[in-house]
Design a protein around this motif. Structure first.
Motif, PDB file in Angstrom:
ATOM      1  N   ASP A  24       0.869  -1.171   0.000  1.00 13.58           N
ATOM      2  CA  ASP A  24       0.000   0.000   0.000  1.00 13.58           C
ATOM      3  C   ASP A  24       0.910   1.226   0.000  1.00 13.58           C
ATOM      4  N   TYR A  25       0.997   1.899  -1.126  1.00 13.34           N
ATOM      5  CA  TYR A  25       1.946   3.011  -1.245  1.00 13.34           C
ATOM      6  C   TYR A  25       1.506   4.264  -0.503  1.00 13.34           C
ATOM      7  N   ARG A  26       0.321   4.237   0.077  1.00 13.37           N
ATOM      8  CA  ARG A  26      -0.064   5.327   0.978  1.00 13.37           C
ATOM      9  C   ARG A  26       0.807   5.314   2.230  1.00 13.37           C
ATOM     10  N   SER A  27       1.469   4.193   2.490  1.00 12.14           N
ATOM     11  CA  SER A  27       2.325   4.084   3.676  1.00 12.14           C
ATOM     12  C   SER A  27       3.409   5.150   3.702  1.00 12.14           C
ATOM     13  N   PHE A  28       3.913   5.529   2.523  1.00 11.37           N
ATOM     14  CA  PHE A  28       5.086   6.404   2.501  1.00 11.37           C
ATOM     15  C   PHE A  28       4.788   7.826   2.967  1.00 11.37           C
ATOM     16  N   PRO A  29       3.790   8.499   2.436  1.00 10.85           N
ATOM     17  CA  PRO A  29       3.500   9.819   3.003  1.00 10.85           C
ATOM     18  C   PRO A  29       3.057   9.749   4.460  1.00 10.85           C
ATOM     19  N   ILE A  30       2.380   8.669   4.839  1.00 11.64           N
ATOM     20  CA  ILE A  30       1.931   8.537   6.228  1.00 11.64           C
ATOM     21  C   ILE A  30       3.130   8.401   7.164  1.00 11.64           C
ATOM     22  N   GLY A  49       7.993   8.855  -3.345  1.00 13.26           N
ATOM     23  CA  GLY A  49       8.819   9.603  -2.410  1.00 13.26           C
ATOM     24  C   GLY A  49       9.518   8.819  -1.331  1.00 13.26           C
ATOM     25  N   ALA A  50       9.692   7.501  -1.512  1.00 13.70           N
ATOM     26  CA  ALA A  50      10.440   6.719  -0.523  1.00 13.70           C
ATOM     27  C   ALA A  50      11.849   7.290  -0.372  1.00 13.70           C
ATOM     28  N   ASP A  51      12.332   7.329   0.849  1.00 15.43           N
ATOM     29  CA  ASP A  51      13.672   7.854   1.119  1.00 15.43           C
ATOM     30  C   ASP A  51      14.758   6.829   0.848  1.00 15.43           C
TER      31      ASP A  51
END
Length: 272
Positions: A175-181, A225-227
């Protein structure tokens, strides 16, 4: 030591945690570390060498668990010094934190243990960077509590890594919403591109995987936007002693990273 301000000068690029699933031998660890460190220097990627000194979570009793704790940790320390890179390894109990911290720069908390307060606190109190894998059973929002436990124990050096979410009995989804969260918690957010493609609970007792999708997972993570990225890699995945089914072949790493660096530049231009 603050890993991200003192050792990571290439702040505009993603960082990479990569290496074998488990430390199999000094020769193997050095072979992988040398190849990956050369690639990362050329591409301007900050590199952390990854290797588990012991595999505690195995499906079958006869599965490979390691070459011995002290020997594996000594190899990790030697890799770090030889290639001037930070190193990361898993711990599985609170009493392992101080032992591992004497050899490595980053302590990793496995996903199944991410809610275990005693392990999080023990890792935090070493003063090392703590990388917490998000449990396959948790929402990204719930990882705030893991971050809080570490910070309230006096350590602000936290990384959160997504490794997929349980989907049915034998698959995971990302779930790529994980990254901004997770980034909103003020910590670096990392995508585990290999474990997120595991196919657990196979009837054979050996975890399966889908490494053909590693590039897809990695590209999507950079786009949102993953670091950092976490990628287990091996020169001969079919004969790796642990998790070979979902590891990236070492020869495939450089062309993948070349694409991802280009993508990261584009993301930086438009904003993530």
């Amino acid at each position: 030591m603050n890993l991200f301000t003192q050792q990571f000068p290439n702040s505009n690029n993603f960082f990479l945690m990569a290496g074998p699933c488990a430390v199999e031998s000094e020769e193997m660890a050095f072979h992988i570390a040398e190849r990956v460190s050369v690639i990362c220097r050329r591409l301007g990627i900050n590199y952390i060498f990854k290797g588990s000194y012991r595999k505690a979570n195995r499906t079958r009793l006869d599965s490979f668990t390691g070459i011995g704790d002290e020997r594996a940790l000594e190899i990790l320390q030697k890799v770090g010094k030889s290639f001037s890179v930070p190193t990361v390894t898993d711990i599985h109990a609170a009493n392992e934190a101080d032992m591992a911290a004497a050899y490595v720069d980053v302590l990793q908390i496995p996903a199944f243990l991410c809610r275990q307060t005693d392990i999080l606190v023990a890792a935090a109190k070493t003063g090392k960077v703590v990388n917490v894998k998000k449990g396959q059973f948790l929402s990204p929002d719930a990882m705030q509590f893991a971050v809080d436990k570490i910070r309230q124990s006096g350590n602000d050096q936290v990384i959160l890594t997504d490794r997929g979410t349980t989907f049915g009995y034998q698959d995971l989804v990302v779930d790529y919403r994980s990254f901004p969260i997770m980034k909103a918690m003020g910590v670096p957010a990392v995508m585990d591109c290999t474990h997120s493609l595991q196919q657990p609970n196979q009837t054979s007792g050996v975890t399966g995987g889908n490494p053909a999708m590693i590039e897809t997972i990695a590209r999507a993570a950079i786009a949102v936007g993953a670091d950092g990225l976490f990628i287990e890699t091996h020169p001969d995945p079919k004969n790796a002693k642990s998790d070979g089914a979902n590891m990236l072949h070492l020869d495939a790493l450089e062309p993948l990273l070349e694409k991802l660096v280009v993508l990261r530049r584009a993301v930086n231009e438009i904003g993530s």
